[in-house]
Design a protein around this motif. Structure first.
Motif, PDB file in Angstrom:
ATOM      1  N   ILE A 190      71.938  27.940 -20.563  1.00 36.92           N
ATOM      2  CA  ILE A 190      71.677  28.341 -21.929  1.00 36.92           C
ATOM      3  C   ILE A 190      70.214  28.010 -22.269  1.00 36.92           C
ATOM      4  CG2 ILE A 190      72.532  26.138 -22.819  1.00 36.92           C
ATOM      5  CD1 ILE A 190      73.466  27.620 -25.325  1.00 36.92           C
ATOM      6  N   ARG A 191      69.515  28.951 -22.903  1.00 34.33           N
ATOM      7  CA  ARG A 191      68.107  28.847 -23.297  1.00 34.33           C
ATOM      8  C   ARG A 191      67.143  28.896 -22.119  1.00 34.33           C
ATOM      9  NH1 ARG A 191      70.630  25.120 -26.526  1.00 34.33           N
ATOM     10  NH2 ARG A 191      69.716  23.279 -25.520  1.00 34.33           N
ATOM     11  N   GLU A 192      67.647  29.164 -20.915  1.00 32.38           N
ATOM     12  CA  GLU A 192      66.767  29.358 -19.761  1.00 32.38           C
ATOM     13  C   GLU A 192      66.424  30.845 -19.641  1.00 32.38           C
ATOM     14  OE1 GLU A 192      66.658  28.742 -14.880  1.00 32.38           O
ATOM     15  OE2 GLU A 192      68.525  28.435 -15.998  1.00 32.38           O
ATOM     16  N   GLY A 193      65.177  31.157 -19.369  1.00 31.26           N
ATOM     17  CA  GLY A 193      64.751  32.547 -19.323  1.00 31.26           C
ATOM     18  C   GLY A 193      65.053  33.230 -17.999  1.00 31.26           C
ATOM     19  N   ARG A 224      71.919  17.747 -26.435  1.00 33.19           N
ATOM     20  CA  ARG A 224      72.143  18.929 -25.599  1.00 33.19           C
ATOM     21  C   ARG A 224      71.879  20.239 -26.336  1.00 33.19           C
ATOM     22  NH1 ARG A 224      78.027  19.888 -23.008  1.00 33.19           N
ATOM     23  NH2 ARG A 224      78.557  20.331 -25.192  1.00 33.19           N
ATOM     24  N   ASP A 225      72.255  20.299 -27.620  1.00 31.41           N
ATOM     25  CA  ASP A 225      72.120  21.547 -28.373  1.00 31.41           C
ATOM     26  C   ASP A 225      70.742  21.714 -29.005  1.00 31.41           C
ATOM     27  OD1 ASP A 225      74.764  22.157 -27.790  1.00 31.41           O
ATOM     28  OD2 ASP A 225      75.517  21.085 -29.555  1.00 31.41           O
ATOM     29  N   GLN A 226      69.837  20.778 -28.789  1.00 27.83           N
ATOM     30  CA  GLN A 226      68.539  20.835 -29.446  1.00 27.83           C
ATOM     31  C   GLN A 226      67.360  20.911 -28.484  1.00 27.83           C
ATOM     32  OE1 GLN A 226      68.238  17.590 -32.340  1.00 27.83           O
ATOM     33  NE2 GLN A 226      70.463  17.482 -32.428  1.00 27.83           N
ATOM     34  N   VAL A 227      67.517  20.432 -27.263  1.00 26.70           N
ATOM     35  CA  VAL A 227      66.364  20.314 -26.361  1.00 26.70           C
ATOM     36  C   VAL A 227      65.914  21.680 -25.844  1.00 26.70           C
ATOM     37  CG1 VAL A 227      67.023  18.004 -25.625  1.00 26.70           C
ATOM     38  CG2 VAL A 227      67.841  19.980 -24.325  1.00 26.70           C
ATOM     39  N   ALA A 228      64.629  21.745 -25.476  1.00 25.20           N
ATOM     40  CA  ALA A 228      64.082  22.929 -24.825  1.00 25.20           C
ATOM     41  C   ALA A 228      64.516  22.945 -23.364  1.00 25.20           C
ATOM     42  CB  ALA A 228      62.561  22.926 -24.933  1.00 25.20           C
ATOM     43  N   VAL A 229      64.517  24.144 -22.776  1.00 21.88           N
ATOM     44  CA  VAL A 229      64.932  24.317 -21.385  1.00 21.88           C
ATOM     45  C   VAL A 229      63.808  25.038 -20.644  1.00 21.88           C
ATOM     46  CG1 VAL A 229      66.624  25.379 -19.839  1.00 21.88           C
ATOM     47  CG2 VAL A 229      67.368  24.424 -22.045  1.00 21.88           C
ATOM     48  N   THR A 255      56.461  26.531 -18.699  1.00 23.15           N
ATOM     49  CA  THR A 255      57.135  27.826 -18.650  1.00 23.15           C
ATOM     50  C   THR A 255      58.488  27.718 -19.329  1.00 23.15           C
ATOM     51  OG1 THR A 255      56.083  28.312 -16.530  1.00 23.15           O
ATOM     52  CG2 THR A 255      57.978  29.650 -17.116  1.00 23.15           C
ATOM     53  N   GLY A 256      58.726  28.617 -20.270  1.00 20.34           N
ATOM     54  CA  GLY A 256      59.974  28.617 -21.022  1.00 20.34           C
ATOM     55  C   GLY A 256      59.768  29.315 -22.349  1.00 20.34           C
ATOM     56  N   ASN A 257      60.696  29.121 -23.256  1.00 20.77           N
ATOM     57  CA  ASN A 257      60.600  29.739 -24.578  1.00 20.77           C
ATOM     58  C   ASN A 257      59.678  28.883 -25.450  1.00 20.77           C
ATOM     59  OD1 ASN A 257      60.916  31.185 -26.900  1.00 20.77           O
ATOM     60  ND2 ASN A 257      63.140  31.032 -26.991  1.00 20.77           N
ATOM     61  N   ILE A 258      58.376  29.120 -25.333  1.00 18.69           N
ATOM     62  CA  ILE A 258      57.373  28.284 -25.990  1.00 18.69           C
ATOM     63  C   ILE A 258      57.576  28.279 -27.507  1.00 18.69           C
ATOM     64  CG2 ILE A 258      54.903  27.910 -26.305  1.00 18.69           C
ATOM     65  CD1 ILE A 258      55.855  27.498 -23.439  1.00 18.69           C
ATOM     66  N   LYS A 259      57.914  29.421 -28.051  1.00 15.85           N
ATOM     67  CA  LYS A 259      58.047  29.533 -29.509  1.00 15.85           C
ATOM     68  C   LYS A 259      59.126  28.598 -30.047  1.00 15.85           C
ATOM     69  CE  LYS A 259      57.935  33.148 -33.014  1.00 15.85           C
ATOM     70  NZ  LYS A 259      57.949  34.629 -33.229  1.00 15.85           N
ATOM     71  N   ALA A 260      60.145  28.319 -29.248  1.00 21.14           N
ATOM     72  CA  ALA A 260      61.283  27.518 -29.712  1.00 21.14           C
ATOM     73  C   ALA A 260      61.143  26.032 -29.399  1.00 21.14           C
ATOM     74  CB  ALA A 260      62.576  28.051 -29.104  1.00 21.14           C
ATOM     75  N   ALA A 270      68.103  18.619 -14.487  1.00 24.23           N
ATOM     76  CA  ALA A 270      68.409  17.330 -15.113  1.00 24.23           C
ATOM     77  C   ALA A 270      67.520  17.164 -16.338  1.00 24.23           C
ATOM     78  CB  ALA A 270      68.172  16.185 -14.132  1.00 24.23           C
ATOM     79  N   TYR A 271      67.925  16.257 -17.229  1.00 24.22           N
ATOM     80  CA  TYR A 271      67.118  15.971 -18.411  1.00 24.22           C
ATOM     81  C   TYR A 271      65.898  15.140 -18.010  1.00 24.22           C
ATOM     82  CZ  TYR A 271      71.028  17.639 -21.219  1.00 24.22           C
ATOM     83  OH  TYR A 271      72.017  18.410 -21.774  1.00 24.22           O
ATOM     84  N   ASP A 272      64.815  15.345 -18.710  1.00 24.40           N
ATOM     85  CA  ASP A 272      63.585  14.603 -18.442  1.00 24.40           C
ATOM     86  C   ASP A 272      62.942  14.273 -19.785  1.00 24.40           C
ATOM     87  OD1 ASP A 272      61.519  13.360 -17.182  1.00 24.40           O
ATOM     88  OD2 ASP A 272      60.818  15.127 -16.076  1.00 24.40           O
TER      89      ASP A 272
END
Length: 466
Positions: free
Chosen positions: A164-167, A291-296, A325-330, A395-397
């Motif tokens: 989820i939220r990965e491009g 989990r529902d808030q972090v960027a991916v 690299t990712g959804n920079i805007k979010a 994994a989370y970082d």
């Protein structure tokens, strides 16, 4: 004498009118003019003070192959004013070394016609044959490798599973074998493309695209056979729910010089080509309080601190910049750990987003004012943290500041500092007159220019009436 006066009035009027023209906000820029074969020649259109990205048709250049396009948007705040710059860049590649003349051309942007003079560019030999080969390759998925048709339409993605939220990239192309025994042309292409995209665009995804205003074609190899790929659409999609992303079958009608069983249109027939349906499976992130808030994506930290040694009550600027690299805007703001030793004020936020056919990358910067209130050494990593899900490691970082702020001097006392005449950055805000407007010299210049134009018009009318 009257003719001389009228001529001068008209000249002054048009000079002033041109000075206010919005065309100065749009320019054409060239990249490097000395290149190797594995490097593209770049033509860019730069649009200032516009948040919308216009459709731009770049010129066809003889002996150069038009390939990828890039769209970059930059949003920042300067002196309290929002500054937006859009840059749209087209790549051109040469097939052999030599000097290439780029003739003069025109580009229309939002009804503004831009002109570019001719220029000469030079392509030398590629630095390595491997780099040249890699640049000409196109990644094809299993569906293309298994397709044995001479002509087929393909809807493909670079991933079949995503968090989820990965491009992931979506690509719609028509492939025609170079030895296919048929001639064809596009039929009502724009109308068909809009219908195709309406079916394909998923409701549970955020879309980032460069925008294709024309069909981009290139040669590719599939199973050792040469095809021409006509790329009609490509975007980067970011699913924001865990529902699977379904892509239904879509069809494209082409006009073919083949008279076997179809509706006749001007001695040609309409032949339908259909893609195969498929899905991208979306995975939930592992358990985590955020989990529902972090960027991916894949990110790293760049930071700046305006001063590492300050006195209590003296403000410093700290920039926490997330790149990757990712959804920079979010990208969300860092998590701030509040404390009694530092006052941390809400940041100014700026961002740069680079959209290509392969990825969405860029940076988002959070510019803070920090005011220490007591002596000591403060490790900013205890105050500024940014948690994200790293798709490379799955994994989370956490990105933490590595800066340290050293504060020397007496404890911060607001009353004492006021008596000494050296208040902090945000002290005595209540005593400031918020009704007093700041002077905008740009606005004054614009008003003065408008007044001059009005005076010239009145003078011109007076001269004519005499």
């Amino acid at each position: 004498m009257k003719l001389y006066a009228i001529t001068n009035i008209f000249l002054c009027f048009f000079v002033n009118a041109f000075a206010q023209s919005p065309a100065s906000n749009v320019t054409i820029e060239f990249g490097s003019k000395n290149l190797t074969l594995d490097q593209p020649f770049l033509i860019s259109v730069v649009i200032r003070d516009s948040e919308s990205r216009p459709s731009i048709l770049f010129p066809e250049i003889k002996d150069l192959e038009k390939r990828s396009k890039t769209a970059t948007s930059s949003v920042s705040t300067v002196d309290g004013k929002k500054v937006v710059i859009q840059t749209i860049t087209q790549e051109y590649y040469a097939t052999k070394p030599g000097n290439y003349l780029i003739p003069e051309f025109n580009i229309t942007v939002n009804a503004t016609r831009l002109h570019s003079e001719e220029t000469m560019i030079v392509f030398g030999k590629a630095q390595s044959a491997e780099a040249l080969e890699d640049d000409s390759k196109v990644t094809v998925d299993a569906e293309l490798e298994s397709n044995k048709e001479d002509i087929f339409i393909s809807v493909q993605t670079d991933k079949k599973t995503a968090y989820i939220r990965e491009g992931f990239a979506l690509r719609v192309s028509l492939y025609i074998a170079e030895n296919a025994p048929v001639e064809m042309e596009f039929y009502r292409f724009n109308e068909q493309l809009q219908f195709i995209l309406k079916k394909l665009r998923p409701a549970n995804c955020w879309e980032e695209n460069v925008g294709i205003e024309e069909i981009v074609k290139r040669r590719v190899q599939i199973r050792g056979r040469s095809y021409t790929e006509y790329n009609m659409y490509q975007a980067r999609l970011f699913p924001f729910t865990t529902e699977h992303v379904n892509f239904p079958a879509v069809s494209l009608d082409m006009l073919v010089n083949d008279h076997e069983g179809a509706v006749n249109v001007e001695n040609k027939v309409i032949r339908k080509f259909r893609s195969k349906p498929f899905s991208v499976f979306v995975k939930q992130l592992p358990d985590h309080p955020l989990r529902d808030q972090v960027a991916v994506g894949q990110y790293h930290l760049k930071e700046q601190l305006s001063g590492e040694l300050v006195y209590p009550g003296e403000s410093v600027r700290y920039v926490f910049k997330v790149e990757g690299t990712g959804n920079i805007k979010a990208i969300p703001a860092p998590i701030i750990q509040a404390g009694s030793s530092l006052d941390i004020y809400p940041p100014e936020v700026s961002q740069v987003i680079r959209r290509t056919y392969q990825s969405v990358a860029g940076e988002k910067a959070f510019d803070y004012f920090v005011v220490p209130k007591k002596d000591g050494k403060f490790i900013l990593g205890r105050y500024f943290q940014w948690i994200y899900f790293n798709t490379a490691d799955q994994a989370y970082d956490t990105l933490r500041s590595s800066k340290m702020l050293e504060v020397k001097g007496e404890d911060y006392q607001l009353a004492n500092l006021s008596l000494n005449g050296s208040p902090g950055l945000y002290d005595n805000l209540e005593s400031l007159d918020s009704t007093q407007e700041s002077i905008s010299y740009k606005q004054l210049l614009k008003d003065a220019t408008n007044i001059i134009v009005v005076i010239l018009l009145i003078t011109m009318i007076w001269v004519f009436r005499r």
